[in-house]
Design an enzyme around this catalytic site. Structure first.
Site, PDB file in Angstrom:
ATOM      1  CG  ASN A  16      -2.217  -0.807   0.894  1.00 13.13           C
ATOM      2  OD1 ASN A  16      -3.037  -0.387   0.081  1.00 13.13           O
ATOM      3  ND2 ASN A  16      -2.347  -1.974   1.506  1.00 13.13           N
ATOM      4  NE  ARG A  71      -1.345  -1.136  23.061  1.00 16.05           N
ATOM      5  CZ  ARG A  71      -2.628  -0.837  23.309  1.00 16.05           C
ATOM      6  NH1 ARG A  71      -3.146  -1.073  24.495  1.00 16.05           N
ATOM      7  NH2 ARG A  71      -3.377  -0.325  22.378  1.00 16.05           N
ATOM      8  CG  HIS A 115      -9.876  -3.802   8.146  1.00 14.57           C
ATOM      9  ND1 HIS A 115      -9.015  -4.428   9.024  1.00 14.57           N
ATOM     10  CD2 HIS A 115     -10.969  -4.588   8.057  1.00 14.57           C
ATOM     11  CE1 HIS A 115      -9.569  -5.550   9.445  1.00 14.57           C
ATOM     12  NE2 HIS A 115     -10.758  -5.668   8.882  1.00 14.57           N
ATOM     13  CG  ASP A 151     -10.002  -2.891  12.170  1.00 16.75           C
ATOM     14  OD1 ASP A 151      -9.131  -2.139  11.725  1.00 16.75           O
ATOM     15  OD2 ASP A 151      -9.782  -4.079  12.441  1.00 16.75           O
ATOM     16  CD  GLN A 179     -10.679  -3.356  -6.834  1.00 14.62           C
ATOM     17  OE1 GLN A 179     -10.982  -2.170  -6.911  1.00 14.62           O
ATOM     18  NE2 GLN A 179     -10.396  -4.093  -7.886  1.00 14.62           N
TER      19      GLN A 179
HETATM   20  C1  GAR Z   1      -3.230  -4.948   3.733  1.00 20.18           C
HETATM   21  O1  GAR Z   1      -4.050  -5.929   3.169  1.00 20.18           O
HETATM   22  C2  GAR Z   1      -3.983  -4.114   4.754  1.00 20.18           C
HETATM   23  O2  GAR Z   1      -5.316  -3.901   4.386  1.00 20.18           O
HETATM   24  C3  GAR Z   1      -3.891  -5.002   5.962  1.00 20.18           C
HETATM   25  O3  GAR Z   1      -2.575  -5.497   5.942  1.00 20.18           O
HETATM   26  C4  GAR Z   1      -2.132  -5.574   4.600  1.00 20.18           C
HETATM   27  C5  GAR Z   1      -0.834  -4.831   4.477  1.00 20.18           C
HETATM   28  O4  GAR Z   1      -0.270  -5.013   3.225  1.00 20.18           O
HETATM   29  N1  GAR Z   1      -4.162  -4.274   7.158  1.00 20.18           N
HETATM   30  C6  GAR Z   1      -4.824  -4.775   8.190  1.00 20.18           C
HETATM   31  O5  GAR Z   1      -5.221  -5.915   8.229  1.00 20.18           O
HETATM   32  C7  GAR Z   1      -5.035  -3.801   9.337  1.00 20.18           C
HETATM   33  N2  GAR Z   1      -6.043  -4.302  10.211  1.00 20.18           N
HETATM   34  P1  GAR Z   1       0.901  -4.082   2.713  1.00 20.18           P
HETATM   35  O6  GAR Z   1       1.970  -4.081   3.812  1.00 20.18           O
HETATM   36  O7  GAR Z   1       1.393  -4.768   1.490  1.00 20.18           O
HETATM   37  O8  GAR Z   1       0.346  -2.730   2.455  1.00 20.18           O
END
Ligand code: GAR
Length: 220
Positions: A16, A71, A115, A151, A179
């Site tokens: 992303n 945290r 998400h 979320d 997407q």
């Molecule tokens: C993505 O699918 C994102 O939507 C998900 O982790 C992946 C990261 O991919 N995020 C979550 O599940 C957050 N709850 P990336 O490192 O290739 O962008």
């Protein structure tokens, strides 16, 4: 006018992040990445950033772990780094730590997450498997503002992805990811253009659809 300064938080492969970099380089996203920060030293996302001469920061969670407020203390350290880089919008892109109120309050309505489900269905982890196990016919992805509930924040934009016969969690995740890569730069561009207004649970999108009856029916 100066460009929106975004700070990307990522823990993993950073596809992303890459989509955001590509959209900026293609001129479809008017923003600049002020910083990519990770809690994982070996995150591929950091390498992707370095390749594009983007500032990176690895913030090791280990020195914080024995503190009772581990945290929050970690998030205060993040906040300091974000401040130094004059970050205006925080973009969580596969950031696999739950953020605390320290960050959420400082960046209220200025922090987004992506998400891989059609929220509010399937929050949490392994959500593509959960969608298949539940037997839904349409899955998808969501970009939302980050609030205290994981979320649960106000939804900015979503894409629907049909479940196909014989889908596996991996195959579905890959189709959803395509997407995600469209959606995230779009959401950030809407923010950069000042088109998003949070009204309670809802995000009003200036110029959003006012008509259209086309539905995704699955199975087709
Ligand atoms: C993505 O699918 C994102 O939507 C998900 O982790 C992946 C990261 O991919 N995020 C979550 O599940 C957050 N709850 P990336 O490192 O290739 O962008």
């Amino acid at each position: 006018m100066s460009k929106l300064r975004i700070g990307v938080l990522a823990s993993g492969r950073g596809s992303n992040l890459q989509a955001i970099i590509d959209a900026i380089e293609a001129g479809t996203l008017q923003a600049e990445i002020a910083l990519v920060l990770s809690n994982k030293q070996d995150a591929v996302a950091l390498n992707r950033a370095r390749k594009h001469k983007i500032e990176t920061h690895f913030l090791d969670p280990k020195p914080f772990k024995d503190r009772p407020d581990a945290r929050e203390a970690y998030d205060r350290a993040i906040l300091e780094v974000l401040g130094k880089h004059r970050v205006e919008l925080v973009v969580l892109a596969g950031y696999m730590k739950i953020v605390t109120s320290v960050l959420i309050d400082a960046y209220a309505n200025r922090m987004m997450n992506i998400h891989p489900s059609l929220l509010p269905s399937f929050p949490g982890l392994e959500v593509q498997k959960k969608a298949l196990d539940w037997g839904v016919k349409i899955a998808g992805c969501t970009v939302h503002f980050v609030t205290e509930g994981v979320d649960e924040g106000p939804i900015i934009i979503q894409a629907a992805v049909p479940i196909l016969e014989g889908d596996t969690p991996e195959a579905l995740a890959a189709r959803i990811l395509v997407q995600e890569h469209q959606l995230y730069p779009q959401a950030i561009q809407l923010y950069a253009e000042g088109k998003l207004k949070v009204d309670g649970r809802r995000v009003l999108v200036a110029g959003g659809s006012t008509q259209g009856t086309a539905a995704l029916i699955s199975p087709a």
